[in-house]
Write a protein that holds these residues in place. Structure first.
Motif, PDB file in Angstrom:
ATOM      1  N   LEU A 188       0.751  -1.753   0.040  1.00  0.00           N
ATOM      2  CA  LEU A 188       0.121  -0.138  -0.355  1.00  0.00           C
ATOM      3  C   LEU A 188       1.121   1.388   0.283  1.00  0.00           C
ATOM      4  O   LEU A 188       0.719   2.105  -0.586  1.00  0.00           O
ATOM      5  CB  LEU A 188      -1.068  -0.305   1.224  1.00  0.00           C
ATOM      6  N   ILE A 189       2.006   1.539   0.708  1.00  0.00           N
ATOM      7  CA  ILE A 189       2.893   2.846   0.786  1.00  0.00           C
ATOM      8  C   ILE A 189       3.272   2.750  -1.538  1.00  0.00           C
ATOM      9  O   ILE A 189       3.396   3.769  -0.789  1.00  0.00           O
ATOM     10  CB  ILE A 189       3.930   2.267   1.445  1.00  0.00           C
ATOM     11  N   SER A 190       3.792   1.936  -1.605  1.00  0.00           N
ATOM     12  CA  SER A 190       4.050   1.969  -3.158  1.00  0.00           C
ATOM     13  C   SER A 190       3.247   2.521  -3.777  1.00  0.00           C
ATOM     14  O   SER A 190       3.355   2.968  -5.043  1.00  0.00           O
ATOM     15  CB  SER A 190       4.568   0.316  -3.812  1.00  0.00           C
ATOM     16  N   ILE A 191       1.577   1.691  -3.578  1.00  0.00           N
ATOM     17  CA  ILE A 191       0.475   2.559  -4.485  1.00  0.00           C
ATOM     18  C   ILE A 191       0.547   3.844  -3.909  1.00  0.00           C
ATOM     19  O   ILE A 191       0.199   4.671  -4.710  1.00  0.00           O
ATOM     20  CB  ILE A 191      -0.506   1.683  -4.421  1.00  0.00           C
ATOM     21  N   PHE A 192       1.051   3.864  -2.809  1.00  0.00           N
ATOM     22  CA  PHE A 192       0.505   5.199  -2.346  1.00  0.00           C
ATOM     23  C   PHE A 192       1.420   6.864  -2.793  1.00  0.00           C
ATOM     24  O   PHE A 192       1.114   8.073  -2.260  1.00  0.00           O
ATOM     25  CB  PHE A 192      -0.295   5.585  -1.268  1.00  0.00           C
ATOM     26  N   SER A 193       2.432   5.569  -3.003  1.00  0.00           N
ATOM     27  CA  SER A 193       4.198   6.759  -2.763  1.00  0.00           C
ATOM     28  C   SER A 193       4.205   6.498  -4.501  1.00  0.00           C
ATOM     29  O   SER A 193       5.286   6.987  -5.157  1.00  0.00           O
ATOM     30  CB  SER A 193       4.867   6.499  -2.538  1.00  0.00           C
TER      31      SER A 193
ATOM     32  N   GLN B 189      -9.535   9.191  -6.480  1.00  0.00           N
ATOM     33  CA  GLN B 189      -8.800   9.216  -4.334  1.00  0.00           C
ATOM     34  C   GLN B 189      -7.281   8.783  -4.395  1.00  0.00           C
ATOM     35  O   GLN B 189      -6.777   9.759  -3.402  1.00  0.00           O
ATOM     36  CB  GLN B 189      -9.841   8.079  -3.800  1.00  0.00           C
ATOM     37  N   ILE B 190      -6.956   6.973  -5.431  1.00  0.00           N
ATOM     38  CA  ILE B 190      -5.793   7.374  -5.228  1.00  0.00           C
ATOM     39  C   ILE B 190      -4.511   8.245  -5.240  1.00  0.00           C
ATOM     40  O   ILE B 190      -3.607   8.665  -5.316  1.00  0.00           O
ATOM     41  CB  ILE B 190      -5.439   5.971  -5.951  1.00  0.00           C
ATOM     42  N   GLN B 191      -5.135   8.710  -6.697  1.00  0.00           N
ATOM     43  CA  GLN B 191      -4.122  10.169  -7.146  1.00  0.00           C
ATOM     44  C   GLN B 191      -4.318  11.321  -6.407  1.00  0.00           C
ATOM     45  O   GLN B 191      -3.704  11.709  -6.571  1.00  0.00           O
ATOM     46  CB  GLN B 191      -4.581  10.106  -8.746  1.00  0.00           C
ATOM     47  N   TYR B 192      -5.647  11.327  -5.354  1.00  0.00           N
ATOM     48  CA  TYR B 192      -5.409  12.815  -4.842  1.00  0.00           C
ATOM     49  C   TYR B 192      -4.614  11.955  -4.045  1.00  0.00           C
ATOM     50  O   TYR B 192      -3.319  12.810  -3.592  1.00  0.00           O
ATOM     51  CB  TYR B 192      -6.846  12.668  -4.417  1.00  0.00           C
ATOM     52  N   PHE B 193      -4.153  11.062  -3.284  1.00  0.00           N
ATOM     53  CA  PHE B 193      -3.290  10.860  -2.093  1.00  0.00           C
ATOM     54  C   PHE B 193      -2.133  10.257  -2.592  1.00  0.00           C
ATOM     55  O   PHE B 193      -1.121  11.409  -1.953  1.00  0.00           O
ATOM     56  CB  PHE B 193      -4.060   9.536  -1.409  1.00  0.00           C
ATOM     57  N   GLN B 194      -1.568  10.854  -3.403  1.00  0.00           N
ATOM     58  CA  GLN B 194      -0.621  10.361  -3.984  1.00  0.00           C
ATOM     59  C   GLN B 194       0.340  11.704  -3.997  1.00  0.00           C
ATOM     60  O   GLN B 194       0.654  12.384  -3.594  1.00  0.00           O
ATOM     61  CB  GLN B 194      -0.142  10.158  -5.888  1.00  0.00           C
TER      62      GLN B 194
ATOM     63  N   VAL C 299      12.799   8.789   0.866  1.00  0.00           N
ATOM     64  CA  VAL C 299      12.061  10.316   1.724  1.00  0.00           C
ATOM     65  C   VAL C 299      11.114  10.033   1.129  1.00  0.00           C
ATOM     66  O   VAL C 299      10.095  10.632   2.211  1.00  0.00           O
ATOM     67  CB  VAL C 299      12.597  11.755   0.575  1.00  0.00           C
ATOM     68  N   ILE C 300      10.021   9.596   0.147  1.00  0.00           N
ATOM     69  CA  ILE C 300       9.081   9.694  -0.504  1.00  0.00           C
ATOM     70  C   ILE C 300       8.293   8.761   0.565  1.00  0.00           C
ATOM     71  O   ILE C 300       6.777   8.820   1.101  1.00  0.00           O
ATOM     72  CB  ILE C 300       8.590   9.462  -1.923  1.00  0.00           C
ATOM     73  N   GLY C 301       8.533   7.579   0.974  1.00  0.00           N
ATOM     74  CA  GLY C 301       8.883   6.438   1.675  1.00  0.00           C
ATOM     75  C   GLY C 301       8.335   6.586   2.937  1.00  0.00           C
ATOM     76  O   GLY C 301       7.324   6.672   3.905  1.00  0.00           O
ATOM     77  N   ALA C 302       8.924   7.464   3.369  1.00  0.00           N
ATOM     78  CA  ALA C 302       9.173   7.875   4.775  1.00  0.00           C
ATOM     79  C   ALA C 302       7.645   8.737   5.317  1.00  0.00           C
ATOM     80  O   ALA C 302       7.125   9.048   5.800  1.00  0.00           O
ATOM     81  CB  ALA C 302       9.750   8.721   5.444  1.00  0.00           C
TER      82      ALA C 302
ATOM     83  N   ALA D  78       4.603   8.048   7.790  1.00  0.00           N
ATOM     84  CA  ALA D  78       3.976   8.310   8.804  1.00  0.00           C
ATOM     85  C   ALA D  78       2.854   8.489   8.357  1.00  0.00           C
ATOM     86  O   ALA D  78       2.125   8.988   9.268  1.00  0.00           O
ATOM     87  CB  ALA D  78       5.173  10.131   8.241  1.00  0.00           C
ATOM     88  N   ALA D  79       2.162   9.303   6.852  1.00  0.00           N
ATOM     89  CA  ALA D  79       1.547   9.492   7.215  1.00  0.00           C
ATOM     90  C   ALA D  79      -0.055   8.414   7.054  1.00  0.00           C
ATOM     91  O   ALA D  79      -0.923   9.042   8.432  1.00  0.00           O
ATOM     92  CB  ALA D  79       0.747   9.844   5.667  1.00  0.00           C
TER      93      ALA D  79
END
Length: 320
Positions: free
Chosen positions: A39-44, A211-216, A267-270, A274-275
Motif C-alpha cells: 500500500l505504501i508503494s501504491i500511495f507513493s 482518490q488514489i491520485q489525490y492521496f499521491q 524520502v517519499i516512502g518515509a 508517516a501519513a
C-alpha cells in the motif's frame, strides 16, 4: 486554511489505510507488514517486487488489493517464450488496410507480473519504459498507460533452474523489494480453516482511482525537515563503497551501492509511512521503517560477503 485542509486530508488517508488493511485482512491472513509495504508503494506511486516461496498468497494479495481499491487488474504469467508484444501489444493490419495498435495486458491500473524472472531479458526490458515513463512505444508511437499504474511483480527465490536474474536497471525501478516469510502457526491455522470450508467473503471497495491520485499528490505535499532528508541521503550514500561516507564493512563486503533513486524513495516512502501512521510529517524512524525494502535490491555483495554468509539486511541495519 491550506494547512488545516492538509491535516484533514492526512487524517482521511490514515483512516482509508486502516479500512483498506481491514478489508484485505478478510482474505489475506497475517502478512501485515507485506500489506503495508504494498500500500505504501501504491500511495507513493511506486512499484513493488514480492519475493517468496510458492503458496504464500502473493497472487491472492495483489488480486485482493486491486479489488479493494476498485482498480482494473491484469495478470501476466511470465514464461520463457513470452514476447514483448505479448505484454505491450502490437500493430495489426485492419480491415480498412490501415495498421492499428491493439493494447496488450499492460494497459491496466495494476499489473501482476507473475514470476517475472522466468522470461528472458529481452521481454523483461519491455517493462522498463512502462515502469519509468508510465507509457509504452510501439512502431514509433507513444501510448500512455492508465493512471494510476503499478507493477506488482512476484519472484520465486528457491527455484533458479530456467530463470533469468533481473538486471540492476530493472530492479532499480522497483521502489520496494519485499520478502514474504511463512505464516505463524496461528495464522496458518486460520488460513486452513477459511480455505477448506464454504466460507464466502465479500469485499467492499474502499477507495477508487481518483482518490488514489489525490492521496499521491497529498504525500508529495507533506513537509519534511532538512535533517530527515539529509539522513535519507546519507543512508543511501553509506551503501556506496570507497566513498566519503561508506563504512569499513561496506568497503569490505559491497561491490555496488544504491543510487540517487534510493534517496528519493527513502524520502517519499518515509512521508507515506508517516501519513498512514497518522503523523503529519516524517521523522528518522519513518526512513528506517522503509529502508530495508528500498535498499536490499540496490546493493550488490561481493564474493567475500557471500562466502562468509553476510546478508544485505545485516549490512543495512548496521548503517542506521
Amino acid at each position: 486554511m491550506q494547512f488545516e485542509n492538509d491535516i484533514k486530508a492526512v487524517d482521511a488517508l490514515h483512516q482509508s489505510y486502516n479500512n483498506i488493511k481491514a478489508e484485505i485482512g478478510k482474505v489475506v491472513i497475517g502478512q501485515d507488514e507485506i500489506v503495508k509495504s504494498v500500500l505504501i508503494s501504491i500511495f507513493s506511486n511506486g512499484h513493488c517486487l514480492l519475493v517468496g516461496v510458492p503458496g504464500l498468497a502473493k497472487t491472492l494479495l495483489v488480486q485482493t488489493v486491486a479489488n479493494v481499491l476498485d482498480l482494473n487488474f491484469n495478470r501476466i504469467q511470465f514464461t520463457p517464450d513470452l514476447m514483448p508484444s505479448d505484454i505491450i501489444g502490437a500493430e495489426i493490419l485492419g480491415e480498412d488496410r490501415n495498421f492499428k495498435f491493439i493494447n496488450g495486458p499492460i494497459f491496466s491500473n495494476i499489473i501482476l507480473a507473475d514470476e517475472i524472472n522466468r522470461t528472458p531479458p529481452k521481454t523483461q526490458a519491455a517493462l522498463l519504459e512502462a515502469m519509468q515513463e508510465k507509457a509504452v512505444t510501439a512502431a514509433g508511437i507513444r501510448h500512455v498507460l492508465p493512471n494510476p499504474f503499478f507493477v506488482l511483480a512476484t519472484q520465486n527465490p528457491i527455484e533458479q533452474e530456467g530463470t533469468y536474474p533481473l538486471p540492476e536497471a530493472q530492479l532499480d525501478r522497483f521502489m520496494f523489494n519485499v520478502h514474504l516469510s511463512y505464516p505463524s502457526f496461528a495464522d496458518e491455522l486460520t488460513i486452513v480453516k477459511n480455505t477448506t470450508s464454504n466460507t464466502d467473503v465479500s469485499l467492499n471497495k474502499i477507495i477508487n482511482a481518483s482518490q488514489i491520485q489525490y492521496f499521491q499528490k497529498l504525500i508529495r505535499n507533506i513537509p519534511v525537515t532538512d535533517n530527515v532528508v539529509e539522513y535519507a541521503v546519507k543512508l543511501a550514500s553509506k551503501t556506496r563503497p570507497n566513498t566519503a561516507l561508506s563504512t569499513e564493512e561496506v568497503n569490505k563486503y559491497i561491490n555496488w551501492g544504491a543510487g540517487p533513486r534510493a534517496s528519493q524513495f527513502l524520502v517519499i516512502g518515509a512521508k507515506c509511512h508517516a501519513a498512514i501512521s497518522g503523523k503529519y510529517a516524517p521523522d528518522i524512524e519513518d526512513v528506517q521503517a522503509v529502508a530495508e525494502a528500498i535498499l536490499r535490491h540496490r546493493i550488490v555483495r561481493n564474493y567475500r560477503a557471500e562466502a562468509e554468509g553476510l546478508s544485505v539486511e545485516h549490512i543495512i541495519k548496521n548503517l542506521y
